[in-house]
Structures are given as structure tokens and as C-alpha cells.
Design an enzyme around this catalytic site. Structure first.
Site, PDB file in Angstrom:
ATOM      1  N   THR A 133       0.828  -1.208   0.000  1.00  0.00           N
ATOM      2  CA  THR A 133       0.000   0.000   0.000  1.00  0.00           C
ATOM      3  C   THR A 133       0.864   1.261   0.000  1.00  0.00           C
ATOM      4  O   THR A 133       2.000   1.238   0.499  1.00  0.00           O
ATOM      5  CB  THR A 133      -0.895  -0.014   1.258  1.00  0.00           C
ATOM      6  OG1 THR A 133      -1.467   1.278   1.438  1.00  0.00           O
ATOM      7  CG2 THR A 133      -0.117  -0.353   2.513  1.00  0.00           C
ATOM      8  N   ASP A 134       0.274   2.362  -0.485  1.00  0.00           N
ATOM      9  CA  ASP A 134       0.973   3.646  -0.406  1.00  0.00           C
ATOM     10  C   ASP A 134       1.018   4.183   1.025  1.00  0.00           C
ATOM     11  O   ASP A 134       1.753   5.128   1.317  1.00  0.00           O
ATOM     12  CB  ASP A 134       0.308   4.678  -1.341  1.00  0.00           C
ATOM     13  CG  ASP A 134      -1.143   4.977  -1.000  1.00  0.00           C
ATOM     14  OD1 ASP A 134      -1.723   4.296  -0.131  1.00  0.00           O
ATOM     15  OD2 ASP A 134      -1.714   5.903  -1.620  1.00  0.00           O
ATOM     16  N   GLU A 135       0.223   3.553   1.924  1.00  0.00           N
ATOM     17  CA  GLU A 135       0.143   4.082   3.287  1.00  0.00           C
ATOM     18  C   GLU A 135       1.460   3.922   4.048  1.00  0.00           C
ATOM     19  O   GLU A 135       1.667   4.563   5.075  1.00  0.00           O
ATOM     20  CB  GLU A 135      -1.021   3.432   4.052  1.00  0.00           C
ATOM     21  CG  GLU A 135      -2.332   3.648   3.331  1.00  0.00           C
ATOM     22  CD  GLU A 135      -3.580   3.333   4.138  1.00  0.00           C
ATOM     23  OE1 GLU A 135      -3.525   3.372   5.375  1.00  0.00           O
ATOM     24  OE2 GLU A 135      -4.616   3.058   3.507  1.00  0.00           O
ATOM     25  N   TYR A 159      -1.888  -0.654  10.942  1.00  0.00           N
ATOM     26  CA  TYR A 159      -2.011  -1.296   9.630  1.00  0.00           C
ATOM     27  C   TYR A 159      -0.810  -0.959   8.744  1.00  0.00           C
ATOM     28  O   TYR A 159      -0.126  -1.858   8.236  1.00  0.00           O
ATOM     29  CB  TYR A 159      -3.309  -0.857   8.939  1.00  0.00           C
ATOM     30  CG  TYR A 159      -3.321  -1.150   7.441  1.00  0.00           C
ATOM     31  CD1 TYR A 159      -3.295  -2.458   6.969  1.00  0.00           C
ATOM     32  CD2 TYR A 159      -3.335  -0.105   6.503  1.00  0.00           C
ATOM     33  CE1 TYR A 159      -3.287  -2.729   5.602  1.00  0.00           C
ATOM     34  CE2 TYR A 159      -3.338  -0.371   5.137  1.00  0.00           C
ATOM     35  CZ  TYR A 159      -3.303  -1.687   4.695  1.00  0.00           C
ATOM     36  OH  TYR A 159      -3.290  -1.954   3.341  1.00  0.00           O
ATOM     37  N   LYS A 163       2.276  -3.331   7.273  1.00  0.00           N
ATOM     38  CA  LYS A 163       2.562  -3.499   5.835  1.00  0.00           C
ATOM     39  C   LYS A 163       4.011  -3.070   5.548  1.00  0.00           C
ATOM     40  O   LYS A 163       4.703  -3.696   4.735  1.00  0.00           O
ATOM     41  CB  LYS A 163       1.589  -2.680   4.987  1.00  0.00           C
ATOM     42  CG  LYS A 163       0.153  -3.175   5.008  1.00  0.00           C
ATOM     43  CD  LYS A 163      -0.029  -4.580   4.433  1.00  0.00           C
ATOM     44  CE  LYS A 163       0.180  -4.641   2.929  1.00  0.00           C
ATOM     45  NZ  LYS A 163      -0.163  -5.998   2.394  1.00  0.00           N
TER      46      LYS A 163
END
Ligand code: NAD
Ligand code: TYD
Length: 381
Positions: A133-135, A159, A163
Site C-alpha cells: 500500500t501507499d500508506e 495497519y 505493511k
């Protein structure tokens, strides 16, 4: 001919990928491994049930031995790793499952891949594709440049931290053990089969049901939205032509503040119901069924702790290296998604009323990590 293990293939993006792959690559073996958590839904695989290429395996990615056995038995040469705990709000209330699946589970998969593909088979003809993810890059200010592949990691939520940890493990298995890995870091997805706890499906379902639309904080947090089919096409390109060890950002270049997105969705529903008496009859609690504006349901609520302000993706690398282009514009994608939810009301009703969970209990026994000693079963009983 690739032979795929798709982890998390009963979840939102995984199931869209399975549908996409089977349509684009008929005859290629696809084994789905999924623990069927609350987010996994066998009903999403119904449209491809009976395809001889497809096998569904009910299991946990933390079970290294089971994964290794699948790789051997099915002579799989590609892992596309979607399985994860994926909802930021849940990670705030219960981070443990995120560390277990996203970090420990990813490591368990890497160990299985290394054992079978490198230690036993000594073959370079394999690929471990990690879906991230870009998060992991953290939060941008309004005028910051978009995330690129060398943006330093700065995750804000349990989260995104889990990741980020998994991304580092994937990279380490490439550098240290020579595993042929690729990673994609993607922006917010939307589209069919999206569990209605995430912003877009939650808002669609709440609008139809006439329930409040909870917008966190001032609603000015910005996300870069990508239709799930465009994400699947990006992964497909990376599998075909991506270079080992490389990371590719995938995005839609379609930044939108949450409040603007919710207002756009409200406008789509206003129009659709105004034009369709059948929809007005089916969804009487929706304000548009009474000729009122759906925006009246918008309710500002307390902000999410650690809420990232803005995400934006620079996907120049995958565009230049692999010729990637997102195809679906946000407005068209939202209309298509709304129409899918309207056409698939039984899908989201069973997810919401819990009857899916009781249906699954009658078909499957619980699956847990091997250490817990909980019995595992395979396939419908
Ligand atoms: P999802 O929550 O809809 O689905 C996750 C799937 O993984 C479910 O089918 C679940 O049953 C399965 N699963 C969970 N724990 C498991 C375990 N221990 N063993 C086996 N299966 C397990 O998630 P999603 O939105 O489809 O996301 C898929 C991947 O894409 C995730 O890795 C996520 O981090 C990443 N991603 C998501 C988005 C997004 O907008 N949704 C954006 C970028 C990246
Ligand atoms: P979400 O779909 O949970 O994705 P992510 O947190 O991974 O970006 O949320 C998207 C944005 O919408 C995020 O800024 C939080 C916000 N949001 C709301 O305002 N209300 C809601 O009910 C939800 C679920 C999210």
C-alpha cells in the site's frame, strides 16, 4: 504458463484479481489460499466456481508447511500475495491480528517460497509478488510532491506499520536469499466486492439504507483513488515484465477529498433514483426515493486517531518501465461501482446481516495458525 498461488483471493482485491486473471489467462492454474476471515467471502468466487483451473484452499498463510506443500503438490511458480488485515480502523482497535497476518504471515510465506523454490528446486523461474500500500509512506501536506518509490517509509497506523514491516521482509529475502520478488505499493482501491466497512462501499450502502454518512474530522483528508481493475492490470504487468527486486507504485492520479467524494456519490444516487422508479421502490429509506437530496445524510464525526492527511502516488516508474496507464476515471468508476452494488444487493446484505458468517460456519471449520492447534479443514464439507 504461470501457475499461481493467490493468497487472500476471497477478499476484495484478490477476488477481482482472480476474476481478471482467469478471464485473461484461461488454462493457467490458480490456487486461492484464504483463511476466510470476516473480509473473505466465498460468494465473491461464485462467478468462477467450476472453472477447472481454479482450486480454493481454506487455510492460513501463517502455516508455512501447508504453503510449502501446496507449492510442491501444485508445482506453483508464482505467489501473488494479497492476504492481509486491511482496515485502518480495525488496526486501531486491535493491532495484534495485523502483526500476526501481515508481518508473521508474510514471513511464513517467504520461508515456504525460499524452502521450495531455492533450497529444494534451486530454480530462478519463480516469482513472489507482494501487494502493498501507499500508506507505508505516511502522510503528505497539501503541496508535497506525490509518493515515489524512494520516498522514505513513515507509517502512521498499526495497519501501515505492519505493511511496512512486510515490505522490508520481502526486500530482505531478495537481497539475502536471492528470492525473485517484486512489490507494488498501491493507492486506495474501489470497485465490486469491496467489504462495506471501507469508505466507498460503506457510503453507498448507507445512502441506499437512509443511514448517516459518517465523515471523519473536517472531511478534507485526500486519497488517490484507483479502480480495482486498474490495480489488477498493474499487477499483471509486473508479473509479466517487472524486474526482480523492483518496487512499483500504482495509482490513479485521481486525488479527491473525502467530503467531495461523498458528495459526488450522493449526487450519483440522486440522479439514478430520480430516473428509476424501480430503484425508488427497492430503496424507500433513501432520501432520493422521496425526492430529497442524499447529502442530507452527511454527518461529521470525531476524527480517526493518527489520520493521514493526504496520499498521492507518482506512478511514473511503472508507466515508463511497463507502459502502465490507469483506464477508468473516478466519476465513471464510481457510477459503475454504484451500479454493481445495486445489482448485487444479496451480496452486501448477507455480508452485513451476518448470515454469510453462519453460512460459512456450516461449510468450514475454523482455521488458525498451526501453533494454536485448531483443526484445519479443506474445502466445503
Ligand atoms: P481484504 O481485507 O478485503 O481481504 C483480505 C483477504 O485476506 C480476505 O479474503 C481474508 O480472508 C484473507 N486473509 C486475512 N488473513 C489471512 C490469513 N492469515 N491467511 C489467509 N488469508 C487471510 O483486503 P483487500 O482490500 O483486498 O487488500 C488486499 C491487499 O491489498 C492487502 O495486502 C492490502 O494491504 C493491499 N492494498 C489494499 C488497498 C485497498 O484500497 N483496499 C490498497 C493498496 C493495497
Ligand atoms: P478507508 O476506506 O478506511 O481507507 P484508508 O483509511 O485506508 O485510506 O478510508 C478512506 C478515507 O475515508 C480515510 O481518510 C478515512 C475516511 N473515512 C471516513 O471519513 N468515514 C468512514 O466511515 C470511513 C470508513 C473512512
Amino acid at each position: 504458463m504461470a501457475r499461481l498461488l493467490v493468497t487472500g483471493g476471497a477478499g476484495f482485491i484478490g477476488v477481482n484479481f482472480v476474476h481478471h486473471w482467469l478471464a485473461a489467462h484461461p488454462g493457467q492454474r490458480v490456487v486461492v489460499l484464504d483463511a476466510l476471515t470476516y473480509a473473505g467471502n466465498l460468494k465473491s468466487l461464485e462467478p468462477v466456481r467450476g472453472r477447472p483451473e481454479l482450486r480454493f484452499e481454506h487455510g492460513n498463510i501463517c502455516d508455512t508447511e501447508r504453503v510449502a506443500a501446496l507449492l510442491r503438490e501444485e508445482r506453483l511458480d508464482t505467489i501473488v500475495h494479497f492476504a492481509a488485515e486491511s482496515h485502518v480502523d480495525r488496526s486501531i482497535h486491535g493491532p495484534d491480528a495485523f502483526v500476526e497476518t501481515n508481518v508473521v504471515g508474510t514471513h511464513a510465506l517467504l520461508k515456504a517460497a525460499r524452502t521450495v523454490w531455492i533450497k529444494e528446486q534451486g530454480t530462478a523461474a519463480h516469482r513472489f509478488h507482494h501487494v502493498s500500500t501507499d500508506e507505508v509512506y505516511g502522510s503528505l501536506e497539501a503541496d508535497d510532491p506525490a509518493f515515489h518509490e524512494r520516498t522514505p517509509y513513515a507509517p502512521s497506523s498499526p495497519y501501515s506499520a505492519s505493511k511496512a514491516a512486510s515490505d522490508h521482509l520481502v526486500r530482505a529475502y531478495h537481497c539475502t536469499f536471492g528470492l525473485n520478488v517484486t512489490t507494488s505499493n498501491c493507492s486506495n482501491n474501489y470497485g465490486p466486492y469491496h467489504f462495506p466497512e471501507k469508505l466507498i462501499p460503506l457510503m453507498i450502502v448507507n445512502i441506499l439504507e437512509g443511514r448517516a454518512l459518517p465523515v471523519y474530522g473536517d472531511g478534507r483528508n485526500v486519497r488517490d483513488w484507483l479502480h480495482v481493475t486498474d490495480h489488477c492490470r498493474g499487477i499483471e504487468l509486473i508479473l509479466a515484465r517487472g524486474s526482480p527486486g523492483e518496487v512499483y507504485n500504482i495509482g490513479g492520479g485521481q486525488e479527491c477529498a473525502n467530503i467531495d467524494l461523498v458528495r459526488t456519490l450522493c449526487g450519483i444516487v440522486d440522479q439514478r433514483l430520480a430516473a428509476d422508479g424501480g430503484l425508488r421502490e427497492r430503496f424507500p429509506a433513501c432520501p432520493a426515493a422521496r425526492g430529497e437530496r442524499c447529502e442530507s445524510l452527511i454527518t461529521f464525526v470525531a476524527d480517526r486517531p493518527g489520520h493521514d492527511r493526504r496520499y498521492a502516488i507518482d506512478c511514473g516508474k511503472i508507466e515508463r518501465a511497463l507502459g502502465y496507464r490507469a483506464r477508468l476515471a473516478l466519476d465513471a468508476g464510481l457510477r459503475q461501482t454504484f451500479d454493481w452494488y445495486v445489482s448485487n444487493e444479496p451480496w452486501w446484505r448477507t455480508v452485513l446481516d451476518g448470515s454469510y458468517q453462519s453460512w460459512i460456519q456450516t461449510h468450514y471449520s475454523p482455521v488458525a495458525t498451526p501453533a494454536s492447534g485448531v483443526a484445519r479443514t479443506t474445502g466445503p464439507s
